[in-house]
Design an enzyme around this catalytic site. Structure first.
Site, mmCIF file in Angstrom:
data_model
loop_
_atom_site.group_PDB
_atom_site.id
_atom_site.type_symbol
_atom_site.label_atom_id
_atom_site.label_comp_id
_atom_site.label_asym_id
_atom_site.label_seq_id
_atom_site.Cartn_x
_atom_site.Cartn_y
_atom_site.Cartn_z
ATOM 1 N N SER A 140 0.810 -1.067 0.156
ATOM 2 C CA SER A 140 -0.066 -0.032 -0.021
ATOM 3 C C SER A 140 0.818 1.362 0.135
ATOM 4 C CB SER A 140 -0.749 0.177 1.324
ATOM 5 O OG SER A 140 -1.897 -1.201 1.235
ATOM 6 N N CYS A 308 -7.062 -1.439 7.298
ATOM 7 C CA CYS A 308 -5.808 -1.980 6.523
ATOM 8 C C CYS A 308 -4.781 -2.979 7.032
ATOM 9 C CB CYS A 308 -4.980 -0.884 5.850
ATOM 10 S SG CYS A 308 -3.738 -1.234 4.756
ATOM 11 N N ASP A 353 -8.358 -2.814 2.928
ATOM 12 C CA ASP A 353 -7.331 -2.902 2.044
ATOM 13 C C ASP A 353 -6.589 -3.928 2.669
ATOM 14 O OD1 ASP A 353 -5.089 -3.162 0.388
ATOM 15 O OD2 ASP A 353 -4.523 -0.966 1.131
ATOM 16 N N TRP A 355 -4.691 -8.094 3.483
ATOM 17 C CA TRP A 355 -4.097 -9.454 2.780
ATOM 18 C C TRP A 355 -3.784 -10.491 3.782
ATOM 19 C CZ3 TRP A 355 -2.024 -4.483 4.247
ATOM 20 C CH2 TRP A 355 -1.114 -4.588 5.077
#
Length: 357
Positions: A140, A308, A353, A355
């Protein structure tokens, strides 16, 4: 940002030695051709690309030497092993229990496995076909073009640890980035992704940001943008950041910048959870419920939420914390809180966002 990493020099050296190569051998690498040797996942998006490379280059950039071989790969090694005792041991490693305990559990690489079973014959092409391709890593962006035109920054947590087998593991991209000297060059590009993960058009809209660890990266870009907008005379709405780390003394990254944003009013609230500094572990999601009454008022004013970081545990826990807040502060039952969260997601007022680590 998309960054291409490469294998550690020690892994490449060990692979060359096991294959009986010196690194200067010239080989042809064909990508995206059916039946071609070593079908690469991505090489600039080009189709039917043929390259003549050295064996060292192939092992450095195109295959992931640090990857743990699949159970199927271990079975293939057993099938091709000409030594009955070693073949029997490989078959045992290919069983569910053997693989889980002695391959996956020790993060054994294919080259380490081949070093243990010298009777297995292996060529560079065979090795490449048993390994996953080295793919790009995605980070990011932690800067704003409004505040820093022509400059792009990322926040990287360096991956480095010793595996149970005794191998020093280094993250392909994070080590490459960390070892590149100031002024050096990386294989990287900025992707124009179709994402809604950006600040509301109206800077007066309240925002709530949750970014533990390097998940704070896009939030730093948001704060840079808010500071630039404020300098232009824009009226800013409230902004709260929930940050988490293990210890304030060791990994409270961007501390000075965040405290400066708080002092200037760009940031209205900075809530930091240091999970290892107290008698009990406290995480960012725990602080959300503590700040529930204030946050609920922001939601009623149209707040947007940005999360995030880790998709496996953090993101679900943060969602649950906001749903708990809706019950405690908004008087909703569990079903209504779930519907409330669904509405935020549908209207893109709750954006992630995340992962899988």
């Amino acid at each position: 940002m998309e960054v291409m990493g490469n294998n550690d020099a020690g892994l490449v050296k060990a692979a060359l030695q096991r294959l009986g190569l010196n690194g200067s051998e010239r080989v042809e690498w064909r990508s995206n051709q059916e039946g071609g040797s070593g079908s690469a996942r991505s090489l600039g998006g080009m189709q039917q690309l043929s390259l003549v490379l050295t064996s060292a280059t192939v092992l450095t950039w195109l295959v992931d030497l640090a990857a743990v071989p699949t159970k199927r790969s271990v079975s293939l090694l057993a099938e091709g092993c000409g030594c009955p005792p070693e073949a029997a041991k490989l078959r045992q490693l290919a069983t569910e229990e053997g693989y889980k305990e002695k391959v996956l559990g020790t993060r054994l690489t294919l080259v380490e496995l081949l070093s243990q079973f010298q009777s297995v014959s292996m060529s560079l092409e065979q090795l490449a076909n048993l390994l996953p391709r080295m793919g790009p890593r995605y980070y990011s962006i932690s800067s704003s073009p409004l505040a820093r035109p022509g400059t792009c920054s990322i926040s990287v947590g360096r991956v480095s640890f010793t595996t149970p087998s005794g191998r020093q593991h280094k993250g392909a991209a994070s080590a490459t980035i960390g070892d590149t000297p100031v002024g050096g060059k990386l294989l990287a590009c900025v992707r124009q992704l179709s994402s809604n993960f950006r600040l509301p058009k109206d800077p007066a809209t309240p925002v709530i940001m949750v970014g533990p660890g390097t998940g704070v990266a896009p939030m730093m870009g948001f704060l840079q943008e808010r500071a630039a907008l404020a300098a232009q005379g824009a009226k800013l709405g409230p902004a709260h950041l929930f940050f988490g780390c293990r210890s304030a003394a060791e990994d409270f990254i961007y501390r000075a910048e965040l405290e400066s944003y708080l002092a200037s009013g760009v940031l209205s609230g900075l809530h930091v959870a240091c999970s290892r500094d107290g008698p009990t572990k406290v995480y960012a999601q725990d602080l959300i419920l503590q700040e529930g009454p204030a946050l609920w008022g922001l939601f009623e004013a149209g707040a947007h939420v940005y999360v995030c970081g880790d998709a496996r545990r953090m993101a679900p826990d943060v969602r649950n914390a906001f749903k708990d807040m809706a019950q405690v502060c908004g008087g909703r039952n569990a079903s209504a809180a779930e519907s409330w969260m669904g509405g935020l997601l549908e209207t893109k007022r709750y954006l992630e966002d995340v992962w899988a680590g």
